[in-house]
Design an enzyme around this catalytic site. Sequence first.
Site, PDB file in Angstrom:
ATOM      1  N   LYS A  22       0.851  -1.199   0.000  1.00  0.00           N
ATOM      2  CA  LYS A  22       0.000   0.000   0.000  1.00  0.00           C
ATOM      3  C   LYS A  22       0.877   1.236   0.000  1.00  0.00           C
ATOM      4  O   LYS A  22       0.684   2.154  -0.793  1.00  0.00           O
ATOM      5  CB  LYS A  22      -0.932   0.009   1.237  1.00  0.00           C
ATOM      6  N   LEU A  30      26.504  -0.232  -1.629  1.00  0.00           N
ATOM      7  CA  LEU A  30      27.268  -0.835  -0.516  1.00  0.00           C
ATOM      8  C   LEU A  30      26.348  -1.525   0.483  1.00  0.00           C
ATOM      9  O   LEU A  30      25.193  -1.162   0.565  1.00  0.00           O
ATOM     10  CB  LEU A  30      28.060   0.273   0.183  1.00  0.00           C
ATOM     11  N   LEU A  62       7.525   2.790  11.414  1.00  0.00           N
ATOM     12  CA  LEU A  62       8.531   3.867  11.381  1.00  0.00           C
ATOM     13  C   LEU A  62       9.175   3.979  10.004  1.00  0.00           C
ATOM     14  O   LEU A  62       9.515   5.072   9.552  1.00  0.00           O
ATOM     15  CB  LEU A  62       9.622   3.615  12.427  1.00  0.00           C
ATOM     16  N   ALA A  63       9.350   2.829   9.301  1.00  0.00           N
ATOM     17  CA  ALA A  63      10.084   2.852   8.027  1.00  0.00           C
ATOM     18  C   ALA A  63       9.432   3.793   7.004  1.00  0.00           C
ATOM     19  O   ALA A  63      10.132   4.632   6.426  1.00  0.00           O
ATOM     20  CB  ALA A  63      10.204   1.435   7.464  1.00  0.00           C
ATOM     21  N   SER A  77       7.379  -2.980  13.180  1.00  0.00           N
ATOM     22  CA  SER A  77       5.924  -2.915  12.931  1.00  0.00           C
ATOM     23  C   SER A  77       5.259  -1.793  13.728  1.00  0.00           C
ATOM     24  O   SER A  77       4.114  -1.871  14.107  1.00  0.00           O
ATOM     25  CB  SER A  77       5.261  -4.274  13.219  1.00  0.00           C
ATOM     26  N   LYS A  78       6.034  -0.705  13.973  1.00  0.00           N
ATOM     27  CA  LYS A  78       5.433   0.542  14.489  1.00  0.00           C
ATOM     28  C   LYS A  78       5.290   1.522  13.335  1.00  0.00           C
ATOM     29  O   LYS A  78       5.091   2.706  13.530  1.00  0.00           O
ATOM     30  CB  LYS A  78       6.346   1.149  15.561  1.00  0.00           C
ATOM     31  N   LEU A 118      18.769   1.769   5.889  1.00  0.00           N
ATOM     32  CA  LEU A 118      17.481   1.907   6.602  1.00  0.00           C
ATOM     33  C   LEU A 118      17.468   0.843   7.690  1.00  0.00           C
ATOM     34  O   LEU A 118      17.579  -0.357   7.403  1.00  0.00           O
ATOM     35  CB  LEU A 118      16.314   1.707   5.661  1.00  0.00           C
ATOM     36  N   CYS A 119      17.391   1.296   8.935  1.00  0.00           N
ATOM     37  CA  CYS A 119      17.455   0.352  10.067  1.00  0.00           C
ATOM     38  C   CYS A 119      16.546   0.845  11.180  1.00  0.00           C
ATOM     39  O   CYS A 119      16.622   2.000  11.591  1.00  0.00           O
ATOM     40  CB  CYS A 119      18.897   0.271  10.570  1.00  0.00           C
TER      41      CYS A 119
HETATM   42  C1  LIG Z   1      23.347  -2.629  -1.290  1.00  0.00           C
HETATM   43  N1  LIG Z   1      23.037  -2.966   0.051  1.00  0.00           N
HETATM   44  C2  LIG Z   1      23.199  -4.350   0.193  1.00  0.00           C
HETATM   45  C3  LIG Z   1      23.425  -4.586   1.667  1.00  0.00           C
HETATM   46  C4  LIG Z   1      22.814  -5.783   1.919  1.00  0.00           C
HETATM   47  N2  LIG Z   1      23.536  -6.858   1.258  1.00  0.00           N
HETATM   48  C5  LIG Z   1      24.984  -6.836   1.026  1.00  0.00           C
HETATM   49  C6  LIG Z   1      22.803  -7.965   1.025  1.00  0.00           C
HETATM   50  N3  LIG Z   1      21.450  -7.834   0.863  1.00  0.00           N
HETATM   51  C7  LIG Z   1      20.742  -8.933   0.614  1.00  0.00           C
HETATM   52  C8  LIG Z   1      21.382 -10.167   0.577  1.00  0.00           C
HETATM   53  F1  LIG Z   1      20.698 -11.285   0.328  1.00  0.00           F
HETATM   54  C9  LIG Z   1      22.781 -10.217   0.798  1.00  0.00           C
HETATM   55  N4  LIG Z   1      23.468 -11.335   0.808  1.00  0.00           N
HETATM   56  C10 LIG Z   1      24.876 -11.419   0.792  1.00  0.00           C
HETATM   57  C11 LIG Z   1      24.675 -12.951   0.673  1.00  0.00           C
HETATM   58  C12 LIG Z   1      25.160 -13.578   1.919  1.00  0.00           C
HETATM   59  O1  LIG Z   1      26.322 -13.428   2.238  1.00  0.00           O
HETATM   60  N5  LIG Z   1      24.252 -14.255   2.665  1.00  0.00           N
HETATM   61  C13 LIG Z   1      24.654 -14.848   3.938  1.00  0.00           C
HETATM   62  C14 LIG Z   1      24.909 -13.726   4.866  1.00  0.00           C
HETATM   63  C15 LIG Z   1      26.053 -13.534   5.568  1.00  0.00           C
HETATM   64  N6  LIG Z   1      25.908 -12.422   6.304  1.00  0.00           N
HETATM   65  C16 LIG Z   1      24.701 -11.908   6.051  1.00  0.00           C
HETATM   66  C17 LIG Z   1      24.102 -10.754   6.567  1.00  0.00           C
HETATM   67  C18 LIG Z   1      22.836 -10.417   6.085  1.00  0.00           C
HETATM   68  C19 LIG Z   1      22.220 -11.212   5.127  1.00  0.00           C
HETATM   69  C20 LIG Z   1      22.828 -12.377   4.662  1.00  0.00           C
HETATM   70  N7  LIG Z   1      24.065 -12.696   5.132  1.00  0.00           N
HETATM   71  C21 LIG Z   1      23.168 -12.676   0.629  1.00  0.00           C
HETATM   72  N8  LIG Z   1      23.484  -9.103   1.011  1.00  0.00           N
END
Ligand SMILES: CNCCCN(C)c1ncc(F)c(N2CC(C(=O)NCc3cnc4ccccn34)C2)n1
Length: 409
Positions: A24, A409, A170-171, A167-168, A159-160
């Site tokens: 939405k 990044l 905020l995002a 689920s308030k 965004l964190c």
């Molecule tokens: C551009 N902004 C991207 C930041 C978020 N980026 C890097 C990200 N977004 C979605 C993903 F699917 C992903 N993956 C890296 C792959 C991976 O290493 N998966 C295992 C794993 C190890 N540590 C983590 C931490 C979080 C999520 C998965 N993790 C999957 N990376």
Amino acid sequence: ESDLALDEITGKVQESLGLEKRHKFWESQPVGQFKDLGDTSLPEGPIEAPTPLSEVKQEPYNLPTMYEWITCDIDSDEMCTEVYNLLANNYVEDDENMFRFNYSKEFLRWALRPPGYFKSWHIGVRVKSSKKLVAFITGVPARIRVRDEIVTMAEVNFLCVHKKLRSKRLAPVMIKEVTRRVHLENIWQAAYTAGIIIPTPITSCQYWHRSLNPKKLIEVGFSRLGPRMTMSRTIKLYKLPESTVTPGFRKMGLHDVPAVTHILRNYLSRFVVAPDFSEHDVEHWLLPTEGVIDSYVAESSKTHEITDFCSFYTLPSSILGNKNHSTLKAAYSYYNVCTKTPLLQLMNDALIVAKQKEFDVFNALDVMHNDTFLKELKFGPGDGSLHYYLYNYRIRHTLKPSELGLVLL
Ligand SMILES: CNCCCN(C)c1ncc(F)c(N2CC(C(=O)NCc3cnc4ccccn34)C2)n1
């Protein structure tokens, strides 16, 4: 038994409600809508015209009563530490909650202070009473080319929302606030990624992983021993030479910026969406910074020209709940250009230096020409997809990942 089932059902209902609210929200935004996919009568380009700056909302959006906006000055060590801690404890995790990204303070300072950055786009939310930082969102300016149009956009990232405040709703207000502050600088487009699907991806990429330390990756549950494989056979499978093979392969230096800019601009010109890097941008984004970004050039011994370039950034993950290891050391492929050396050989040299620097895994998306080396260099497909989005800019056809020349990044 039945309580667990009931919890499971409640969770599913809440999640699906969240999904509906999420769609939405995005159906109210100037982004490509799912219903418009395939409608080739819609022109490519901005969806809404810019509004006169006097008509942009001058005051911040309203937050729930007990919260207030704060502009995060990440030059301040104290503020940067607060941002680091919020992300280290509450940012993106994998689906099984085994890993969480652990962006370092030096990385955040690099990522958030490129040429032309705005402090006002480093936005925090804190509790009025305790002054505790509980949410964060950022933008940085970037010139992005979409086919033949160069558009100044905001790259929105980080965004964190604190786990306890999920689920308030905020995002959505944080997204609207960063959008408002971007509009105040007369910028009307944005680029962002997410591991989830919202209206509407310009492309969806796959992550690939190349094991460098297979023993640790298996111990922490990042990868599993292959069928009919032993640990020693697996270690042997991923073994790499001690040193690189490309003649003239060395760390990039300041004096290489003009040559790297030249070959990188030429290389990126062939993709549908790619950054329009100046020498100043290359100096910021690609000069090596210890523990943040590593970049290498291949210099011809005869002509001293820079023929090739490769780079990767450092993004460790916290390992949640393993008794022997607390951090997964991951390298992420950034920008790579080959004009003489085969890409396969250059990327194998990148793997070799990453192993020398004791990375556990080397990650790459299937963007640009990466699909030409992934399988051959023993990358395995990851479980996560990364979807790319543009705000207020329509792309006529969904792109193939190989048409995308942008790494966020
Ligand atoms: C551009 N902004 C991207 C930041 C978020 N980026 C890097 C990200 N977004 C979605 C993903 F699917 C992903 N993956 C890296 C792959 C991976 O290493 N998966 C295992 C794993 C190890 N540590 C983590 C931490 C979080 C999520 C998965 N993790 C999957 N990376």
